[in-house]
Motif scaffolding. Sequence first.
Motif, mmCIF file in Angstrom:
data_model
loop_
_atom_site.group_PDB
_atom_site.id
_atom_site.type_symbol
_atom_site.label_atom_id
_atom_site.label_comp_id
_atom_site.label_asym_id
_atom_site.label_seq_id
_atom_site.Cartn_x
_atom_site.Cartn_y
_atom_site.Cartn_z
ATOM 1 N N LYS A 1 69.995 47.628 11.167
ATOM 2 C CA LYS A 1 69.310 47.042 12.310
ATOM 3 C C LYS A 1 69.863 45.665 12.676
ATOM 4 O O LYS A 1 69.850 45.272 13.837
ATOM 5 N N ASN A 2 70.369 44.930 11.692
ATOM 6 C CA ASN A 2 70.660 43.514 11.918
ATOM 7 C C ASN A 2 72.120 43.110 11.852
ATOM 8 O O ASN A 2 72.433 41.951 12.087
ATOM 9 N N VAL A 3 72.994 44.037 11.497
ATOM 10 C CA VAL A 3 74.388 43.637 11.292
ATOM 11 C C VAL A 3 75.279 44.256 12.366
ATOM 12 O O VAL A 3 75.243 45.466 12.590
ATOM 13 N N ASP A 4 76.040 43.410 13.048
ATOM 14 C CA ASP A 4 77.032 43.880 14.013
ATOM 15 C C ASP A 4 78.415 43.752 13.399
ATOM 16 O O ASP A 4 78.727 42.734 12.775
ATOM 17 N N SER B 1 76.922 48.778 15.012
ATOM 18 C CA SER B 1 75.920 48.106 14.193
ATOM 19 C C SER B 1 75.785 48.821 12.863
ATOM 20 O O SER B 1 75.878 50.044 12.791
ATOM 21 N N GLU C 1 71.614 35.153 21.080
ATOM 22 C CA GLU C 1 73.077 35.110 21.132
ATOM 23 C C GLU C 1 73.690 36.475 20.834
ATOM 24 O O GLU C 1 74.767 36.796 21.307
ATOM 25 N N ARG C 2 72.988 37.284 20.052
ATOM 26 C CA ARG C 2 73.509 38.610 19.734
ATOM 27 C C ARG C 2 73.798 39.413 21.007
ATOM 28 O O ARG C 2 74.807 40.088 21.121
ATOM 29 N N PHE D 1 74.345 30.028 11.565
ATOM 30 C CA PHE D 1 73.879 29.401 12.796
ATOM 31 C C PHE D 1 72.464 29.814 13.147
ATOM 32 O O PHE D 1 71.998 30.892 12.783
ATOM 33 N N TYR E 1 72.185 39.115 12.040
ATOM 34 C CA TYR E 1 71.195 38.369 12.812
ATOM 35 C C TYR E 1 69.837 38.535 12.150
ATOM 36 O O TYR E 1 69.277 39.639 12.135
ATOM 37 N N SER F 1 77.156 41.198 22.155
ATOM 38 C CA SER F 1 77.021 42.661 22.170
ATOM 39 C C SER F 1 75.820 43.019 23.027
ATOM 40 O O SER F 1 74.708 43.104 22.518
#
Lengths: 422, 266
Positions: free
Chosen positions: A107-110, A104, B250-251, A221, A160, B255
């Motif tokens: 906090k929000n990006v994979d 990651s 969905e995350r 999405f 996300y 993961s």
Amino acid sequence: MNLWPLLLVIPTIVFAQEDMWHDDDWGEEDSGTVWSGFVEAGLGTRLDSDPLLDDRKTLEELRLRIEAEWRPGNTTVTLKADGIYDAVEDDWNAEVRDLTAAFSLGKNVDVRAGRQVQTWGTGDLVFLNDLFPKDFVSFFAGRDDEYLKAPGNAIRLTRYSDPVNVDFAWTPLFEPDVYLSGERFSFFSPLAGGNVAPTPPFEAAEPNESFSNGEFALRLFRTVAGREYALYAYRGFFKQPTAFTASLEPIFAPLASLGASLRRPLGPGLFNIEVSYYVSRDDRSGTDSLVPNDQLRFLVGFEWEAKPNFTVGMQYYVESTLDYNGLIQNSPFPGFEPDRNRHLLTNRLTYRAGRDKHTWSLFTFFSPSDHDFYIRPVYTYRHDDHWSLIAGGNLFGGRDRNTFFGQLADSSNAYVRVRYHY
Amino acid sequence: MSIRFFLALATVTMGISVHAQALTDADEIVARANLAAYYAGKDGRSEIRMIIRDAQDRQQRRQFTVLRRDIDDGGDQQFLVVFSQPSDVRNTVFLVDKHIDRDDDRWLYLPGLDLVKRISASDKRTSFVGAHYFYEDVSGRRPSEDAHELIDTSDEFYVLKHVPHDAQSAEFSSYVTWIDRQTFLPMKIDYTNPAGKLYRRVEVMKVENIDGHPTVTISRVSDLSTGGATDMQFRFIKYDIGLPESVFTERSLRSPPSDWLQRPEG
């Protein structure tokens, strides 16, 4: 080399001591490396002879899968690799399906970087906005469904957050589909006006390596109250070598696409709708006879459990070629061009019995405009947590040779696979 | 002794007397049983292993971790189920958005295809990953789907009979539950098919007190018509761990949230 005896030998090779699940053995915490995988023998044969190919075998291989996962720090490293002896190609192969580092950023990006299989979109075995590579040869030969998705070397970034999640996949070197090459199955060539099975197998020239020749795929999405909305964009190439150079060498035409999809519950089942606009970047006017035209693709589907353990899925799909008159007027092979609208109906029936010990599945593609079909029965028997047996068929037919399934009329096959998971 | 102590003592005594007084409203008993069985704490985690035995006593196993978060007590809930064994289902993830006013939303992530598969609403009374448990047993059946009748009250149990409002919605014509009067946990459930035959039984084999919540730690579901049963054992249970909503998206399918899946210490 004949692989039949191996079916009998495998059990003695890999039969491991049954691990008793002791009362207090709940396994290790996921800190160390976890190894698993399977050994599989597959055999398949053509139901009719193909005058272009001596070999009746469509599948004869022994496959060892190794999967491993370890977590250095906050990164998850995954490996999935196959070692294969393929008697149809008479060759040993190694294929890495997954070798990625996932972590990651903030906090929000994979991030997931490396060789990986990727999927998005709502279709069931019908792909509009999913322009990740497919392996149709594996699919038609009866390998596990998993192998329909071919791996590609890519960097995937997913953010996300509200109001919308953003998924971005960059494949620096164009990764085409695994297309029909004449090695296992013959295919239709408009230049020859019929099926061909060239030796050495057909191979199209891929685009030059450059940043702008990479593939860029974007998905926005969001799920709201059980409804999954998505928007898609892609810049790259048609995944199959459907264009020709001036000297009539097959190549991959530049492509861009925009699309959208919705999947939601409806009554007792699931409804999906997806649309995609394919822009043939080198032939916007549709008059270049050597390059495919723009297309509008549309899919609608519904799936529900009709009876306990019996699921029915139906899809209608249409591929509409734009500037169609321009295509036909300029085409060197107007008789072999696709119809203005290629309609496709699919039907999936799945029946499970004995708590999923037995699964019968029948997937049917039927095109009323191309007058061709592809029927895919599969029976899966899961004996226990280690052994399973899969038997199935790939049955093709059609009125004409130049349609997608019609070209495979001599390629209908039946296969059986035995797998041991360790 | 302070007045506070007496007040506290009075509350405890009254609490006991309320318990001792038998309830008579079937809907209220069902509501309390639903809370006891599925809504302990605001959220929770547990590791589960299932031993599936068929009629020939051949065994299969499943091991997975479940994370649960309640949106409202007795109302909407979210579940995340991450499989670790056997190897052919390893890293398969199951996500449930359970709703009270409409069908649940359910997704299954298949890592081999990188595919987020959605499961249709009608597909709920079918085997959960090969076990004798159903999908619906994992997240619970909505109390509003059945009509409830209190048929007996013993010293230990409330015995209730439940009949589905929509006979087509399930394979049973009715089921009977034995609900513990102290803990309100359903200790036994017997299912009868339309032919009037008892064919399925869910039993609680062991209850432990965890973080103040009486919690089922071993249960069994038996197929009484063909034989075979699945034992389900729960370990490393913890309540009120502060699971955020973002874990149930969905995350987490692609993961799995390793920080939250980690086994708690002690």
